[in-house]
Design a protein around this motif. Structure first.
Motif, PDB file in Angstrom:
ATOM      1  N   GLY A  35     -22.952  25.962  20.573  1.00  0.00           N
ATOM      2  CA  GLY A  35     -22.004  25.228  20.381  1.00  0.00           C
ATOM      3  C   GLY A  35     -21.423  25.282  18.949  1.00  0.00           C
ATOM      4  O   GLY A  35     -20.478  25.123  18.400  1.00  0.00           O
ATOM      5  N   SER A  36     -22.660  25.592  17.990  1.00  0.00           N
ATOM      6  CA  SER A  36     -22.421  25.584  16.628  1.00  0.00           C
ATOM      7  C   SER A  36     -21.563  26.806  16.425  1.00  0.00           C
ATOM      8  O   SER A  36     -20.954  27.071  15.221  1.00  0.00           O
ATOM      9  CB  SER A  36     -23.626  25.845  15.890  1.00  0.00           C
ATOM     10  OG  SER A  36     -24.216  26.865  16.381  1.00  0.00           O
ATOM     11  N   LEU A  37     -21.644  27.962  16.934  1.00  0.00           N
ATOM     12  CA  LEU A  37     -20.716  29.092  17.177  1.00  0.00           C
ATOM     13  C   LEU A  37     -19.268  28.819  17.595  1.00  0.00           C
ATOM     14  O   LEU A  37     -18.482  29.498  16.998  1.00  0.00           O
ATOM     15  CB  LEU A  37     -21.562  30.414  17.691  1.00  0.00           C
ATOM     16  CG  LEU A  37     -22.774  31.094  17.275  1.00  0.00           C
ATOM     17  CD1 LEU A  37     -23.276  31.886  18.371  1.00  0.00           C
ATOM     18  CD2 LEU A  37     -22.620  31.231  15.976  1.00  0.00           C
ATOM     19  N   VAL A  38     -19.488  28.204  18.637  1.00  0.00           N
ATOM     20  CA  VAL A  38     -17.910  27.780  19.202  1.00  0.00           C
ATOM     21  C   VAL A  38     -17.218  27.072  17.951  1.00  0.00           C
ATOM     22  O   VAL A  38     -16.153  27.372  17.740  1.00  0.00           O
ATOM     23  CB  VAL A  38     -17.867  26.925  20.205  1.00  0.00           C
ATOM     24  CG1 VAL A  38     -16.534  26.297  20.620  1.00  0.00           C
ATOM     25  CG2 VAL A  38     -18.719  27.546  21.272  1.00  0.00           C
ATOM     26  N   ALA A  39     -17.821  26.257  17.256  1.00  0.00           N
ATOM     27  CA  ALA A  39     -17.273  25.555  16.274  1.00  0.00           C
ATOM     28  C   ALA A  39     -16.451  26.570  15.173  1.00  0.00           C
ATOM     29  O   ALA A  39     -15.665  26.281  14.145  1.00  0.00           O
ATOM     30  CB  ALA A  39     -18.170  24.449  15.670  1.00  0.00           C
ATOM     31  N   ILE A  40     -17.201  27.593  14.656  1.00  0.00           N
ATOM     32  CA  ILE A  40     -16.535  28.551  13.971  1.00  0.00           C
ATOM     33  C   ILE A  40     -15.750  29.575  14.689  1.00  0.00           C
ATOM     34  O   ILE A  40     -15.450  30.828  14.090  1.00  0.00           O
ATOM     35  CB  ILE A  40     -17.693  29.165  13.109  1.00  0.00           C
ATOM     36  CG1 ILE A  40     -18.727  29.867  13.900  1.00  0.00           C
ATOM     37  CG2 ILE A  40     -18.492  28.040  12.397  1.00  0.00           C
ATOM     38  CD1 ILE A  40     -19.905  30.672  13.224  1.00  0.00           C
ATOM     39  N   GLY A  41     -15.340  29.500  16.124  1.00  0.00           N
ATOM     40  CA  GLY A  41     -14.323  30.346  16.420  1.00  0.00           C
ATOM     41  C   GLY A  41     -14.713  31.482  17.566  1.00  0.00           C
ATOM     42  O   GLY A  41     -13.926  31.969  18.095  1.00  0.00           O
ATOM     43  N   TYR A  42     -16.016  31.227  18.092  1.00  0.00           N
ATOM     44  CA  TYR A  42     -16.431  32.039  19.181  1.00  0.00           C
ATOM     45  C   TYR A  42     -16.111  31.048  20.429  1.00  0.00           C
ATOM     46  O   TYR A  42     -16.368  29.898  20.494  1.00  0.00           O
ATOM     47  CB  TYR A  42     -17.873  32.351  19.156  1.00  0.00           C
ATOM     48  CG  TYR A  42     -18.147  33.290  18.012  1.00  0.00           C
ATOM     49  CD1 TYR A  42     -18.258  34.708  18.124  1.00  0.00           C
ATOM     50  CD2 TYR A  42     -18.746  32.705  16.769  1.00  0.00           C
ATOM     51  CE1 TYR A  42     -18.423  35.446  17.204  1.00  0.00           C
ATOM     52  CE2 TYR A  42     -18.979  33.710  15.684  1.00  0.00           C
ATOM     53  CZ  TYR A  42     -18.780  35.049  16.094  1.00  0.00           C
ATOM     54  OH  TYR A  42     -19.229  35.787  14.970  1.00  0.00           O
ATOM     55  N   SER A  43     -15.904  31.992  21.512  1.00  0.00           N
ATOM     56  CA  SER A  43     -15.666  31.523  22.907  1.00  0.00           C
ATOM     57  C   SER A  43     -16.845  31.077  23.589  1.00  0.00           C
ATOM     58  O   SER A  43     -17.777  32.172  23.738  1.00  0.00           O
ATOM     59  CB  SER A  43     -14.770  32.326  23.620  1.00  0.00           C
ATOM     60  OG  SER A  43     -14.752  31.923  25.134  1.00  0.00           O
ATOM     61  N   MET A  44     -17.253  29.749  24.001  1.00  0.00           N
ATOM     62  CA  MET A  44     -18.413  29.740  24.762  1.00  0.00           C
ATOM     63  C   MET A  44     -18.456  30.264  26.105  1.00  0.00           C
ATOM     64  O   MET A  44     -19.520  30.725  26.587  1.00  0.00           O
ATOM     65  CB  MET A  44     -18.455  27.966  25.180  1.00  0.00           C
ATOM     66  CG  MET A  44     -19.521  27.634  26.028  1.00  0.00           C
ATOM     67  SD  MET A  44     -21.285  27.921  24.937  1.00  0.00           S
ATOM     68  CE  MET A  44     -21.236  26.440  24.164  1.00  0.00           C
ATOM     69  N   THR A  45     -17.279  30.759  26.869  1.00  0.00           N
ATOM     70  CA  THR A  45     -17.177  31.417  27.931  1.00  0.00           C
ATOM     71  C   THR A  45     -17.707  32.818  27.673  1.00  0.00           C
ATOM     72  O   THR A  45     -18.757  33.557  28.495  1.00  0.00           O
ATOM     73  CB  THR A  45     -15.717  31.576  28.497  1.00  0.00           C
ATOM     74  OG1 THR A  45     -15.376  30.150  28.884  1.00  0.00           O
ATOM     75  CG2 THR A  45     -15.829  32.452  29.978  1.00  0.00           C
ATOM     76  N   ILE A  46     -17.309  33.407  26.625  1.00  0.00           N
ATOM     77  CA  ILE A  46     -17.792  34.875  26.385  1.00  0.00           C
ATOM     78  C   ILE A  46     -19.345  34.822  25.813  1.00  0.00           C
ATOM     79  O   ILE A  46     -20.030  35.704  26.254  1.00  0.00           O
ATOM     80  CB  ILE A  46     -16.948  35.406  25.188  1.00  0.00           C
ATOM     81  CG1 ILE A  46     -15.682  35.828  25.535  1.00  0.00           C
ATOM     82  CG2 ILE A  46     -17.619  36.717  24.557  1.00  0.00           C
ATOM     83  CD1 ILE A  46     -14.517  36.123  24.394  1.00  0.00           C
TER      84      ILE A  46
END
Length: 296
Positions: A35-46
């Motif tokens: 989730g910390s990566l999602v917060a900086i623009g990555y897609s959780m699905t990917i």
């Protein structure tokens, strides 16, 4: 998943998955970190599609391929759980006595990827047998999270005894030429290293993929040639290799070691984004060549 898409995922995500998959991080913490990566623009699905297995991607040889026959077979394991079961795959286009190969799964039971590895070996002319450590608990449950949790509850010494019993069962197969190899992945790589220490002639060749070594006091029994397969980015397992290699050299054990550039732990498993096609194919070619050399 394309190589480019895998390259876009930060390495720490693969490292977190390795910690999660090996019990060093719980699922909640793992998902929080993603989730910390999602917060900086990555897609959780990917991210999840890259890290979690999709076994629809892992079938290179169909179970109904005309060149092979697959069955489930049980074997006695008096020092382990009493009885074990595995996936036996035999070539139909070969006659006479054949070399045999034990296939050892990761720390989550006999999943579809490992069964496919057994079929690939049979397609290449070997009798292959892939035991399921989870058989005493009903077998691989259909997903890795449950399988991992199940295997964690089991007595490790009995699991090891079950694989020793499976090795002897396969070696004594009516069509075996008496020469047995073993290949394993992660936990299975450890089991291959362990089997080489049990009896000096139990296996004739071993191929551990990113597996940790057996205890130091057991290594003196190793006689079988080994083909060690490691990923360059797999720091956790690679830390154990320096001492293991030193012991193999001092013991005069014939071995080859390959560390595959930019490859993660699990790089041979084609059901996840850790899969590295070029390195996996090279490692598999080397595995077949090694077994043909030492088992024929």
């Amino acid at each position: 998943m394309s190589q480019q898409l895998r390259n876009d995922i930060p390495q720490e995500a693969f490292d977190w998955y390795d910690e999660y998959a090996h019990g060093m991080m719980d699922r909640r913490t793992f998902m929080k970190k993603l989730g910390s990566l999602v917060a900086i623009g990555y897609s959780m699905t990917i991210l999840t599609s890259a890290l979690l297995p999709n076994y629809a991607l892992a079938e290179q040889v169909s179970f109904n391929d005309a060149d092979i026959k697959a069955t489930y077979e049980t074997f006695d394991s008096p020092m382990g759980h009493g009885q074990g079961q595995g996936y036996l795959v035999t070539p139909l286009n070969k006659t006479g006595k054949l070399p045999v190969v034990l296939v050892v799964h990761e720390n989550r039971g006999l999943n579809p990827y490992v069964k496919d590895v057994a079929r690939r070996l049979a397609k290449a002319g070997f009798i292959a047998f892939a035991p399921d450590a989870l058989f005493p608990l009903g077998g691989y449950p259909g997903n890795d999270d449950e399988g991992r949790a199940m295997q964690k509850t089991m007595d490790g010494s009995k699991i090891q005894a079950d694989f020793v019993a499976a090795t002897k069962f396969l070696k004594g197969h009516e069509n075996s030429n008496g020469n047995l190899g073993a290949v394993g992945f992660c936990f299975g790589g450890y089991i291959v290293n362990y089997l080489a220490t049990v009896e000096s002639d139990l296996i004739a060749a071993g191929v551990p993929f990113y597996g940790t070594p057996a205890r130091e006091d057991l290594r003196k029994n190793i006689k079988a040639p080994l083909l060690i397969q490691l990923g360059e980015l797999d720091e956790r397992v690679n830390k154990t290799w320096v001492g293991y290699e030193k012991d193999l050299i001092s013991l005069g054990v014939p071995y080859q070691a390959h560390i595959y550039k930019n490859a993660n732990h699990g790089f041979h498993n084609d059901s996840t984004g850790r899969y590295d096609e070029a390195n996996a194919e090279l490692a598999w070619t080397r595995t077949l060549e090694f077994f043909n050399k030492h088992l024929a």
